[in-house]
Design an enzyme around this catalytic site. Structure first.
Site, PDB file in Angstrom:
ATOM      1  N   ALA A  94     -97.458 -63.270  16.340  1.00 59.13           N
ATOM      2  CA  ALA A  94     -97.433 -64.110  17.548  1.00 59.13           C
ATOM      3  C   ALA A  94     -98.232 -65.376  17.275  1.00 59.13           C
ATOM      4  CB  ALA A  94     -98.045 -63.359  18.730  1.00 59.13           C
ATOM      5  N   GLU A 114     -85.934 -62.877  17.457  1.00 55.65           N
ATOM      6  CA  GLU A 114     -87.110 -62.021  17.697  1.00 55.65           C
ATOM      7  C   GLU A 114     -87.019 -61.374  19.083  1.00 55.65           C
ATOM      8  OE1 GLU A 114     -90.335 -64.389  14.885  1.00 55.65           O
ATOM      9  OE2 GLU A 114     -90.235 -64.881  16.997  1.00 55.65           O
ATOM     10  N   LYS A 132    -105.492 -65.683  17.294  1.00 57.97           N
ATOM     11  CA  LYS A 132    -104.313 -65.726  18.173  1.00 57.97           C
ATOM     12  C   LYS A 132    -104.601 -65.204  19.588  1.00 57.97           C
ATOM     13  CE  LYS A 132    -101.713 -66.929  14.610  1.00 57.97           C
ATOM     14  NZ  LYS A 132    -100.609 -66.183  14.075  1.00 57.97           N
TER      15      LYS A 132
HETATM   16  C1  5RP Z   1     -91.898 -66.859  14.222  1.00 59.90           C
HETATM   17  C2  5RP Z   1     -92.979 -66.293  15.052  1.00 59.90           C
HETATM   18  C3  5RP Z   1     -94.195 -65.781  14.353  1.00 59.90           C
HETATM   19  O1  5RP Z   1     -94.382 -64.443  14.674  1.00 59.90           O
HETATM   20  C4  5RP Z   1     -95.388 -66.588  14.768  1.00 59.90           C
HETATM   21  O2  5RP Z   1     -95.114 -67.955  14.539  1.00 59.90           O
HETATM   22  C5  5RP Z   1     -96.652 -66.173  13.992  1.00 59.90           C
HETATM   23  O3  5RP Z   1     -96.486 -66.513  12.666  1.00 59.90           O
HETATM   24  P1  5RP Z   1     -97.623 -66.276  11.584  1.00 59.90           P
HETATM   25  O4  5RP Z   1     -97.724 -64.813  11.369  1.00 59.90           O
HETATM   26  O5  5RP Z   1     -97.094 -67.013  10.370  1.00 59.90           O
HETATM   27  O6  5RP Z   1     -98.895 -66.883  12.106  1.00 59.90           O
HETATM   28  O7  5RP Z   1     -92.927 -66.224  16.248  1.00 59.90           O
HETATM   29  O8  5RP Z   1     -90.885 -67.432  14.991  1.00 59.90           O
END
Ligand code: 5RP
Length: 234
Positions: A94, A114, A132
């Site tokens: 996320a 997703e 996050k």
């Molecule tokens: C992709 C997403 C990813 O889950 C989100 O951007 C997190 O990415 P990361 O693990 O590289 O921080 O939603 O569309």
């Protein structure tokens, strides 16, 4: 609810935290079944870890071309989501997650697939490093997949609610998603009521998917922290 596993408290890099939660997610994979797999750098760590139990699962349903390619390169069969009725678990990262399991997703432009795979899964396990976790969604630019013909109208609709939307570029040109559409990134929003926000924006003509995951929220978050993996349940 929160609990955390004992780990060394030595400072870890963000990449190490992603590896930690990617490995921790293996405990949610059900042997003999098909697992739903998200997209992004944290999920890549999960996919790499999943290779260690590839002989115990039937395969995966993937949320992007990038994840499909990584799974297949590791010898993990990938199924079309239309050929699988229900998944017991979907594992994905996320961009933001709040204290109720509501998320902003789509930083990797894979939000539509997703949301589809999350919707066919009984449990969403979010894997993320602690950067996050937020009190309220909206600091991260909100991704919205739109049909190009609707882009300027949707940009004006966000402006009317106080947001500034921009077309996401890749090499100077609009980024084209796996679905052949484009992404708007919207700043300046505070999303106090994620369910109401997702309902509202999803109804705008030309919006394919808004990156607020409230109806498809997480039930579990494995959060990588300096003290180890914290398990949040919602
Ligand atoms: C992709 C997403 C990813 O889950 C989100 O951007 C997190 O990415 P990361 O693990 O590289 O921080 O939603 O569309």
């Amino acid at each position: 609810m929160t609990n955390s596993s004992p780990q060394s408290s030595a400072a870890r890099t963000q990449d190490e935290l992603k590896t930690l939660v990617g490995q921790a997610a293996l405990q949610y994979v059900v042997p003999g079944e098909i697992v739903g797999v998200g997209t992004g750098s944290t999920v890549n760590k999960f996919i790499d870890a999943l290779a260690s139990m590839k002989d115990q699962i039937k395969g995966a349903v993937s949320s992007s071309v990038a994840s499909t390619e990584r799974l297949q390169a590791l010898g993990i069969p990938v199924f079309d989501s239309n050929d699988v009725a229900e998944l017991s678990v979907y594992i994905d990262g996320a961009d933001e997650i709040d204290g109720q399991g509501f998320m902003i997703k789509g930083g990797g432009a894979a939000l539509t697939r997703e949301k589809i795979v999350a919707a066919q899964s009984r449990k969403f396990v979010c894997i993320a490093d602690e950067s996050k976790l937020v009190k309220m969604l909206g600091n991260y630019p909100l991704p919205v997949e739109v049909i190009p013909m609707a882009a300027q109208r949707v940009i004006r609709q966000f402006a009317a609610m106080g947001g500034q939307a921009q077309v996401r570029l890749n090499g100077g040109k609009p980024l084209v998603t796996d679905n052949g559409q484009i992404i708007l990134d919207v700043t300046g929003l505070k999303i106090a009521d994620p369910l109401a926000f997702e309902s509202q924006v999803s109804q705008w003509p030309g919006v394919v998917t808004v990156g607020v995951f409230a109806f498809q929220k997480a039930q579990v978050c494995l959060l990588g922290t300096a003290a180890g993996v914290k398990t949040l349940t919602f």
